[in-house]
Design a protein around this motif. Structure first.
Motif, PDB file in Angstrom:
ATOM      1  N   GLU A   1       0.827  -1.207   0.000  1.00  0.00           N
ATOM      2  CA  GLU A   1       0.000   0.000   0.000  1.00  0.00           C
ATOM      3  C   GLU A   1       0.862   1.257   0.000  1.00  0.00           C
ATOM      4  OE1 GLU A   1      -2.688  -0.176   3.277  1.00  0.00           O
ATOM      5  OE2 GLU A   1      -3.614  -2.064   2.645  1.00  0.00           O
ATOM      6  N   HIS A   2       0.251   2.349  -0.425  1.00  0.00           N
ATOM      7  CA  HIS A   2       0.917   3.662  -0.408  1.00  0.00           C
ATOM      8  C   HIS A   2       1.390   3.988   1.009  1.00  0.00           C
ATOM      9  CE1 HIS A   2       1.537   7.987  -0.946  1.00  0.00           C
ATOM     10  NE2 HIS A   2       0.766   8.174   0.120  1.00  0.00           N
ATOM     11  N   GLY A   3       2.650   4.403   1.136  1.00  0.00           N
ATOM     12  CA  GLY A   3       3.209   4.774   2.431  1.00  0.00           C
ATOM     13  C   GLY A   3       3.904   3.649   3.163  1.00  0.00           C
ATOM     14  N   ASP A   4       3.824   2.428   2.636  1.00  0.00           N
ATOM     15  CA  ASP A   4       4.534   1.311   3.267  1.00  0.00           C
ATOM     16  C   ASP A   4       6.042   1.493   3.138  1.00  0.00           C
ATOM     17  OD1 ASP A   4       2.187   0.036   3.896  1.00  0.00           O
ATOM     18  OD2 ASP A   4       2.307  -1.477   2.313  1.00  0.00           O
ATOM     19  N   VAL A   5       6.780   1.057   4.168  1.00  0.00           N
ATOM     20  CA  VAL A   5       8.228   0.891   4.038  1.00  0.00           C
ATOM     21  C   VAL A   5       8.463  -0.592   3.767  1.00  0.00           C
ATOM     22  CG1 VAL A   5      10.483   1.104   5.116  1.00  0.00           C
ATOM     23  CG2 VAL A   5       8.717   2.815   5.587  1.00  0.00           C
ATOM     24  N   VAL A   6       8.953  -0.899   2.576  1.00  0.00           N
ATOM     25  CA  VAL A   6       9.106  -2.278   2.121  1.00  0.00           C
ATOM     26  C   VAL A   6      10.575  -2.667   2.212  1.00  0.00           C
ATOM     27  CG1 VAL A   6       8.716  -3.893   0.216  1.00  0.00           C
ATOM     28  CG2 VAL A   6       7.151  -1.964   0.558  1.00  0.00           C
ATOM     29  N   PHE A   7      10.840  -3.818   2.832  1.00  0.00           N
ATOM     30  CA  PHE A   7      12.207  -4.316   2.972  1.00  0.00           C
ATOM     31  C   PHE A   7      12.449  -5.442   1.966  1.00  0.00           C
ATOM     32  CE2 PHE A   7      11.597  -2.163   6.948  1.00  0.00           C
ATOM     33  CZ  PHE A   7      12.855  -1.675   7.256  1.00  0.00           C
ATOM     34  N   PHE A   8      13.477  -5.247   1.156  1.00  0.00           N
ATOM     35  CA  PHE A   8      13.867  -6.221   0.139  1.00  0.00           C
ATOM     36  C   PHE A   8      15.219  -6.834   0.507  1.00  0.00           C
ATOM     37  CE2 PHE A   8      11.479  -2.861  -1.921  1.00  0.00           C
ATOM     38  CZ  PHE A   8      10.699  -3.461  -2.897  1.00  0.00           C
ATOM     39  N   THR A   9      15.420  -8.095   0.120  1.00  0.00           N
ATOM     40  CA  THR A   9      16.776  -8.622   0.013  1.00  0.00           C
ATOM     41  C   THR A   9      17.036  -8.911  -1.458  1.00  0.00           C
ATOM     42  OG1 THR A   9      15.927 -10.855   0.521  1.00  0.00           O
ATOM     43  CG2 THR A   9      16.983  -9.640   2.312  1.00  0.00           C
ATOM     44  N   CYS A  10      18.270  -8.683  -1.874  1.00  0.00           N
ATOM     45  CA  CYS A  10      18.626  -8.927  -3.268  1.00  0.00           C
ATOM     46  C   CYS A  10      20.132  -9.077  -3.382  1.00  0.00           C
ATOM     47  CB  CYS A  10      18.140  -7.781  -4.170  1.00  0.00           C
ATOM     48  SG  CYS A  10      18.976  -6.200  -3.868  1.00  0.00           S
ATOM     49  N   ALA A  11      20.586  -9.540  -4.526  1.00  0.00           N
ATOM     50  CA  ALA A  11      22.019  -9.565  -4.827  1.00  0.00           C
ATOM     51  C   ALA A  11      22.452  -8.147  -5.196  1.00  0.00           C
ATOM     52  CB  ALA A  11      22.303 -10.529  -5.969  1.00  0.00           C
ATOM     53  N   PRO A  12      23.734  -7.815  -5.032  1.00  0.00           N
ATOM     54  CA  PRO A  12      24.185  -6.437  -5.312  1.00  0.00           C
ATOM     55  C   PRO A  12      23.883  -5.961  -6.726  1.00  0.00           C
ATOM     56  CG  PRO A  12      25.877  -7.652  -4.121  1.00  0.00           C
ATOM     57  CD  PRO A  12      24.819  -8.647  -4.479  1.00  0.00           C
ATOM     58  N   ASP A  13      23.903  -6.863  -7.705  1.00  0.00           N
ATOM     59  CA  ASP A  13      23.664  -6.434  -9.087  1.00  0.00           C
ATOM     60  C   ASP A  13      22.184  -6.200  -9.394  1.00  0.00           C
ATOM     61  OD1 ASP A  13      22.851  -9.062  -9.005  1.00  0.00           O
ATOM     62  OD2 ASP A  13      24.067  -9.735 -10.703  1.00  0.00           O
ATOM     63  N   GLN A  14      21.318  -6.404  -8.397  1.00  0.00           N
ATOM     64  CA  GLN A  14      19.890  -6.184  -8.607  1.00  0.00           C
ATOM     65  C   GLN A  14      19.358  -4.973  -7.827  1.00  0.00           C
ATOM     66  OE1 GLN A  14      18.149  -7.713 -10.825  1.00  0.00           O
ATOM     67  NE2 GLN A  14      19.763  -9.175 -11.382  1.00  0.00           N
ATOM     68  N   ILE A  15      20.263  -4.172  -7.280  1.00  0.00           N
ATOM     69  CA  ILE A  15      19.829  -3.001  -6.515  1.00  0.00           C
ATOM     70  C   ILE A  15      19.017  -2.047  -7.384  1.00  0.00           C
ATOM     71  CG2 ILE A  15      20.632  -0.945  -5.274  1.00  0.00           C
ATOM     72  CD1 ILE A  15      23.040  -2.599  -4.348  1.00  0.00           C
ATOM     73  N   SER A  16      19.440  -1.851  -8.617  1.00  0.00           N
ATOM     74  CA  SER A  16      18.724  -0.929  -9.504  1.00  0.00           C
ATOM     75  C   SER A  16      17.319  -1.450  -9.823  1.00  0.00           C
ATOM     76  CB  SER A  16      19.512  -0.700 -10.796  1.00  0.00           C
ATOM     77  OG  SER A  16      19.713  -1.921 -11.483  1.00  0.00           O
ATOM     78  N   THR A  17      17.157  -2.771  -9.880  1.00  0.00           N
ATOM     79  CA  THR A  17      15.835  -3.362 -10.115  1.00  0.00           C
ATOM     80  C   THR A  17      14.897  -3.045  -8.956  1.00  0.00           C
ATOM     81  OG1 THR A  17      16.841  -5.178 -11.365  1.00  0.00           O
ATOM     82  CG2 THR A  17      14.592  -5.502 -10.587  1.00  0.00           C
ATOM     83  N   VAL A  18      15.407  -3.196  -7.731  1.00  0.00           N
ATOM     84  CA  VAL A  18      14.616  -2.885  -6.540  1.00  0.00           C
ATOM     85  C   VAL A  18      14.238  -1.407  -6.531  1.00  0.00           C
ATOM     86  CG1 VAL A  18      14.729  -2.699  -4.021  1.00  0.00           C
ATOM     87  CG2 VAL A  18      15.535  -4.778  -5.160  1.00  0.00           C
ATOM     88  N   ARG A  19      15.194  -0.550  -6.825  1.00  0.00           N
ATOM     89  CA  ARG A  19      14.928   0.891  -6.827  1.00  0.00           C
ATOM     90  C   ARG A  19      13.860   1.238  -7.856  1.00  0.00           C
ATOM     91  NH1 ARG A  19      16.620   4.855  -9.883  1.00  0.00           N
ATOM     92  NH2 ARG A  19      18.257   3.614 -10.870  1.00  0.00           N
ATOM     93  N   SER A  20      13.925   0.605  -9.026  1.00  0.00           N
ATOM     94  CA  SER A  20      12.979   0.893 -10.093  1.00  0.00           C
ATOM     95  C   SER A  20      11.561   0.467  -9.723  1.00  0.00           C
ATOM     96  CB  SER A  20      13.426   0.190 -11.381  1.00  0.00           C
ATOM     97  OG  SER A  20      12.482   0.380 -12.409  1.00  0.00           O
ATOM     98  N   ILE A  21      11.399  -0.751  -9.200  1.00  0.00           N
ATOM     99  CA  ILE A  21      10.059  -1.252  -8.873  1.00  0.00           C
ATOM    100  C   ILE A  21       9.458  -0.487  -7.695  1.00  0.00           C
ATOM    101  CG2 ILE A  21      10.687  -3.084  -7.227  1.00  0.00           C
ATOM    102  CD1 ILE A  21       8.651  -4.872  -8.693  1.00  0.00           C
ATOM    103  N   ALA A  22      10.348   0.105  -6.851  1.00  0.00           N
ATOM    104  CA  ALA A  22       9.870   0.926  -5.732  1.00  0.00           C
ATOM    105  C   ALA A  22       9.581   2.363  -6.152  1.00  0.00           C
ATOM    106  CB  ALA A  22      10.910   0.913  -4.614  1.00  0.00           C
ATOM    107  N   GLY A  23       9.867   2.688  -7.405  1.00  0.00           N
ATOM    108  CA  GLY A  23       9.539   4.013  -7.933  1.00  0.00           C
ATOM    109  C   GLY A  23      10.440   5.118  -7.435  1.00  0.00           C
ATOM    110  N   LYS A  24      11.716   4.822  -7.202  1.00  0.00           N
ATOM    111  CA  LYS A  24      12.628   5.815  -6.639  1.00  0.00           C
ATOM    112  C   LYS A  24      13.635   6.295  -7.681  1.00  0.00           C
ATOM    113  CE  LYS A  24      10.963   5.784  -2.518  1.00  0.00           C
ATOM    114  NZ  LYS A  24      10.320   6.991  -1.962  1.00  0.00           N
TER     115      LYS A  24
END
Length: 446
Positions: free
Chosen positions: A201-224
């Motif tokens: 939901e809007h306003g959630d703080v979402v915690f991800f784990t990922c490999a270092p080469d996927q940081i940009s993927t996480v940032r993109s899907i989080a809309g940052k």
């Protein structure tokens, strides 16, 4: 397990509270009866008025039967002396809080270990690490490297417009499950260990784990977006500030504000020449205009007054600063501060607690982090050959609702974990947990 804590200040009292929740036998000593009385009113523990550098007082406090001696008084010399004495009197392990980063070099740590100090913690140094991560990844609320950087844990506040918002986790698809794992969601005051039926939901703080080469993927899907940091302004010339400045790359402009004139005079001769030092109040609009706060990317408030730090960060937001960091030592106010949209909060009590928890888990853990955002912990653990977590799929382990495995490193290769994953002996596992004891974690992996 019997633990003796020297120092009934804020850090010592908070540690005593956390460790008493773990069903340990806690003794708290301090020469100040007023501090002891205040602590004993709130906690179920044995409080003894004693000088931690007195052989007689340590013996009467039962240090010879202590499994872990922790000295966290404000005085470094007291902590070192007390830990050496405790070790000589029979304490099995000792930990001392220090104020000198030079003691943490490998050679010096070996020297102190030979004296009987098994571990040292410099909270300001660890706080500086968190500040550096906030500067490197200003779009994240929390950024932690696990297993020497083989896995990443990142917390991100998501808003309407992000790809993730409004979706159930099962809608993300199997391909995304191999790239990252959502291990927790902080929603208002609630920490959620999610399932496939959890909706972001809007306003959630979402915690991800990922490999270092996927940081940009996480940032993109989080809309940052990921702005380049050109300028950092720090308010409060504390030890934490000076350690953080030592880490900031030289290509970033750094301005330091300090209201104490004598301190400014002393700092002028020790600060790097490229750091601009300003004498004044970091909340003064005229000073902020002179510094150019409207051109600043990251604002960091590190004074000894937590309320001042939060208010200064809110003011910086009005100037258009992308990222704010505040030192907030009152744990009860952390959720309020995050509700005000302060980017990252630094709390030395939680930093110290994570270090202590690592010692309690023993050789099976190289890191434990207490996450201020989520009121939760993340630990690095090694699956033993006969432990309960190996040889069957994760979904058959009945872990409960307060724990999830975020990822693992097997033979040096980072991997995500899902319900069908079967852990093998010596897998290094990132465990995200909320409201469970360290003893329960230890029982699972040993």
């Amino acid at each position: 397990m019997r633990i003796l804590i020297a120092g009934a200040g804020e850090v010592g009292t908070h540690l005593a509270k956390l460790l008493s929740n773990e069903d340990f036998d806690i003794t708290l000593i301090d020469p100040d009866p007023a501090r002891l009385e205040q602590a004993s009113h709130r906690l179920e523990l044995l409080a003894i008025q004693a000088n931690p550098t007195s052989l007689k007082d340590l013996q009467e406090a039962g240090v010879s039967n202590t499994d872990l001696f922790i000295s966290v008084t404000p005085e470094e010399s007291t902590n070192l002396t007390a830990s050496i004495l405790a070790s000589r009197l029979g304490a099995k392990r000792t930990l001392a809080r220090i104020n000198n980063h030079e003691y943490l070099t490998p050679d010096n740590m070996t020297f102190f270990e030979n004296l009987g100090i098994n571990s040292m913690i410099y909270p300001e140094e660890l706080a500086a690490d968190e500040i550096y991560a906030a500067i490197r990844y200003p779009w994240a609320r929390q950024f932690i490297e696990l297993f020497n950087g083989s896995l990443i844990l990142v917390g991100v506040k998501v808003r309407n417009g992000a790809e993730l918002v409004g979706k159930y986790l099962h809608e993300l698809g199997k391909d995304n499950n191999k790239v990252f794992h959502i291990v927790a969601i902080k929603r208002d005051l609630e920490t959620i260990i999610p399932s496939g039926n959890t909706r972001v939901e809007h306003g959630d703080v979402v915690f991800f784990t990922c490999a270092p080469d996927q940081i940009s993927t996480v940032r993109s899907i989080a809309g940052k977006r990921n702005p380049t940091v050109h300028k950092v302004v720090i308010m409060g010339a504390s030890r934490t500030a000076l350690r953080a400045i030592a880490r900031i790359p030289k290509n970033i402009n750094v301005c330091l504000i300090e209201r104490n004139k004598e301190k400014c005079i002393k700092l002028s001769s020790v600060l790097p020449s490229e750091v601009k030092l300003y004498h004044g109040d970091g909340r003064d609009p005229d000073l902020l205009k002179e510094i150019g706060l409207n051109e600043t990317d990251v604002f960091i408030a590190l004074t000894e007054n937590s309320e001042t730090n939060v208010m200064a960060c809110l003011s910086a937001k009005r100037y258009g600063v992308f990222k704010t960091v505040a030192k907030e030592e009152n744990i009860d106010y952390i959720h309020l501060a995050y509700g005000l949209d302060i980017g990252t909060l630094i709390n030395k009590k939680l930093i110290t607690a994570g270090h202590i928890f690592r010692m309690l888990l023993g050789a099976d853990s190289s890191t434990v982090k207490c996450l201020s955002v989520a009121n939760a912990d993340v630990a690095e653990l090694i699956a033993k050959r006969d432990s309960k977590v190996i040889a069957k799929p994760i979904k058959e382990l009945n872990l409960g609702n307060n724990i999830t495995f975020g990822g693992m490193v097997r033979n040096g290769v980072p991997m995500m974990i899902d319900g069908d994953t079967v852990l093998e002996p010596y897998d290094h596992v990132a465990v995200f947990c909320h409201d469970i004891s360290m003893n329960q974690l230890k029982d699972l992996f040993n």
